[in-house]
Design a protein around this motif. Structure first.
Motif, PDB file in Angstrom:
ATOM      1  N   GLU A 197      32.131  38.539  44.112  1.00 45.47           N
ATOM      2  CA  GLU A 197      31.559  39.891  44.077  1.00 45.47           C
ATOM      3  C   GLU A 197      32.326  40.775  45.031  1.00 45.47           C
ATOM      4  N   ALA A 198      32.828  41.901  44.520  1.00 47.57           N
ATOM      5  CA  ALA A 198      33.611  42.809  45.346  1.00 47.57           C
ATOM      6  C   ALA A 198      33.511  44.218  44.780  1.00 47.57           C
ATOM      7  N   ASN A 199      33.360  45.192  45.652  1.00 48.45           N
ATOM      8  CA  ASN A 199      33.355  46.610  45.278  1.00 48.45           C
ATOM      9  C   ASN A 199      32.317  46.938  44.201  1.00 48.45           C
ATOM     10  N   GLY A 200      31.169  46.262  44.290  1.00 49.94           N
ATOM     11  CA  GLY A 200      30.076  46.533  43.357  1.00 49.94           C
ATOM     12  C   GLY A 200      30.212  45.846  42.008  1.00 49.94           C
ATOM     13  N   ILE A 201      31.234  45.052  41.819  1.00 53.04           N
ATOM     14  CA  ILE A 201      31.442  44.335  40.554  1.00 53.04           C
ATOM     15  C   ILE A 201      31.294  42.841  40.823  1.00 53.04           C
ATOM     16  N   ARG A 202      30.464  42.189  40.029  1.00 47.09           N
ATOM     17  CA  ARG A 202      30.304  40.735  40.150  1.00 47.09           C
ATOM     18  C   ARG A 202      31.089  40.064  39.027  1.00 47.09           C
ATOM     19  N   SER A 203      32.180  39.399  39.385  1.00 45.44           N
ATOM     20  CA  SER A 203      32.934  38.652  38.375  1.00 45.44           C
ATOM     21  C   SER A 203      32.321  37.268  38.216  1.00 45.44           C
ATOM     22  N   ILE A 204      32.540  36.686  37.064  1.00 45.68           N
ATOM     23  CA  ILE A 204      31.884  35.439  36.697  1.00 45.68           C
ATOM     24  C   ILE A 204      32.874  34.284  36.799  1.00 45.68           C
ATOM     25  N   THR A 205      32.380  33.125  37.224  1.00 46.14           N
ATOM     26  CA  THR A 205      33.214  31.921  37.265  1.00 46.14           C
ATOM     27  C   THR A 205      33.367  31.351  35.863  1.00 46.14           C
ATOM     28  N   TRP A 206      34.609  31.086  35.480  1.00 46.61           N
ATOM     29  CA  TRP A 206      34.884  30.358  34.238  1.00 46.61           C
ATOM     30  C   TRP A 206      35.416  28.997  34.657  1.00 46.61           C
ATOM     31  N   PRO A 207      34.632  27.899  34.484  1.00 42.86           N
ATOM     32  CA  PRO A 207      34.958  26.617  35.107  1.00 42.86           C
ATOM     33  C   PRO A 207      35.976  25.767  34.356  1.00 42.86           C
ATOM     34  N   GLN A 208      36.682  26.329  33.417  1.00 43.84           N
ATOM     35  CA  GLN A 208      37.665  25.532  32.675  1.00 43.84           C
ATOM     36  C   GLN A 208      38.853  26.409  32.291  1.00 43.84           C
ATOM     37  N   GLY A 209      39.809  25.805  31.619  1.00 49.10           N
ATOM     38  CA  GLY A 209      41.025  26.536  31.287  1.00 49.10           C
ATOM     39  C   GLY A 209      40.802  27.633  30.266  1.00 49.10           C
ATOM     40  N   TRP A 210      41.734  28.621  30.273  1.00 49.33           N
ATOM     41  CA  TRP A 210      41.697  29.709  29.301  1.00 49.33           C
ATOM     42  C   TRP A 210      43.101  29.984  28.804  1.00 49.33           C
ATOM     43  N   TYR A 211      43.197  30.717  27.683  1.00 50.16           N
ATOM     44  CA  TYR A 211      44.468  30.906  26.988  1.00 50.16           C
ATOM     45  C   TYR A 211      45.462  31.749  27.780  1.00 50.16           C
ATOM     46  N   GLY A 212      44.975  32.785  28.435  1.00 55.08           N
ATOM     47  CA  GLY A 212      45.891  33.689  29.134  1.00 55.08           C
ATOM     48  C   GLY A 212      45.189  34.381  30.286  1.00 55.08           C
ATOM     49  N   SER A 213      45.999  34.953  31.188  1.00 51.53           N
ATOM     50  CA  SER A 213      45.459  35.619  32.372  1.00 51.53           C
ATOM     51  C   SER A 213      46.215  36.926  32.610  1.00 51.53           C
ATOM     52  N   TYR A 214      45.689  37.705  33.540  1.00 56.64           N
ATOM     53  CA  TYR A 214      46.445  38.851  34.065  1.00 56.64           C
ATOM     54  C   TYR A 214      46.017  39.079  35.507  1.00 56.64           C
ATOM     55  N   GLU A 215      46.902  39.704  36.236  1.00 58.06           N
ATOM     56  CA  GLU A 215      46.570  40.084  37.615  1.00 58.06           C
ATOM     57  C   GLU A 215      46.671  41.587  37.755  1.00 58.06           C
ATOM     58  N   VAL A 216      45.766  42.167  38.541  1.00 59.78           N
ATOM     59  CA  VAL A 216      45.822  43.582  38.830  1.00 59.78           C
ATOM     60  C   VAL A 216      46.826  43.805  39.953  1.00 59.78           C
ATOM     61  N   LEU A 217      47.802  44.651  39.698  1.00 61.77           N
ATOM     62  CA  LEU A 217      48.824  44.926  40.711  1.00 61.77           C
ATOM     63  C   LEU A 217      48.299  45.927  41.721  1.00 61.77           C
ATOM     64  N   LEU A 218      48.331  45.556  42.984  1.00 62.06           N
ATOM     65  CA  LEU A 218      47.819  46.415  44.038  1.00 62.06           C
ATOM     66  C   LEU A 218      48.908  47.409  44.459  1.00 62.06           C
ATOM     67  N   PRO A 219      48.536  48.644  44.824  1.00 68.64           N
ATOM     68  CA  PRO A 219      49.550  49.644  45.224  1.00 68.64           C
ATOM     69  C   PRO A 219      50.171  49.297  46.572  1.00 68.64           C
TER      70      PRO A 219
END
Length: 219
Positions: A197-219
């Protein structure tokens, strides 16, 4: 009227006389006979109980209670499904197995709410960057219910089916009220994704593998 032979006998004249010696012998014999009879009866009772206990033990040991029939039970406890537990090791990128398809999903509808747009249509373009425009005002109020297409899975990296704009808020790049641009880099799938949980957004745990990912690029 019952006469007690051990007691003096009252005569008709109202006088009493003691019992004789012969009577004492008869009384002693009678008492002895009664005592022997009582002992015999007592032994029989104890003996029969002992036999009953010995004979009952094997039957109790060998018998098993009948199994309960769920169809006849008036109360069947509800069994709650356990929540999935994340792995103990740190998440890592995974290499797809040979023949595994990484076909992206169709491009989002141009008329869709930008706050609900995901990145799975860019799946497989690992290393490339893409910028998304997130208008001010944020997603609908019900987006906080963490339902698709507004859900965010992981903690940068995110699963590629996470809302890019909400992931941008979670990563601290933009705010819900002001919006802004979110640039992401496409990555391969990971073994699992820890939520936070960060900045008012609660992200969810996905406990297994997934097809693809992305990362948010920080300034």
């Amino acid at each position: 009227m019952t006469v007690d032979p051990t007691q003096p006998v009252k005569t008709e004249a109202g006088q009493t006389k003691p019992t004789g010696g012969g009577d004492r012998i008869l009384i002693a014999l009678l008492i002895g006979a009664l005592a022997v009879t009582a002992v015999v009866v007592l032994l029989n009772v104890v003996g029969s109980d002992g036999v009953a206990v010995v004979s009952a033990s094997p039957s109790l040991a060998d018998s098993t209670p009948p199994s309960a029939d769920p169809s006849t039970s008036s109360e069947i406890p509800a069994t709650a499904l356990p929540a999935p537990s994340p792995p103990s090791e740190s998440p890592v990128f995974v290499t797809p197995e040979p023949g595994f398809s990484l076909e992206p999903v169709p491009t989002p509808d141009p008329g869709a709410n930008p706050w609900g747009v995901e990145a799975d249509h860019l799946r497989g373009q690992d290393g490339t960057a893409q910028t998304f425009e997130c208008p001010a005002g944020g997603p609908p109020a019900y987006a906080d219910l963490e339902i698709n297409p507004w859900a965010v899975w992981g903690s940068n990296p995110y699963t590629d089916d996470s809302s890019v704009c909400r992931a941008g808020v979670h990563a601290g790049v933009i705010t819900v009220d002001e919006g802004g641009q979110v640039t992401i880099r496409i990555l391969p799938g990971m073994s699992w994704y820890p939520g936070s949980e960060a900045n008012g957004i609660r992200s969810i745990t996905w406990p297994q593998g997934w097809y693809g990912s992305y990362e948010v690029l920080l300034p």
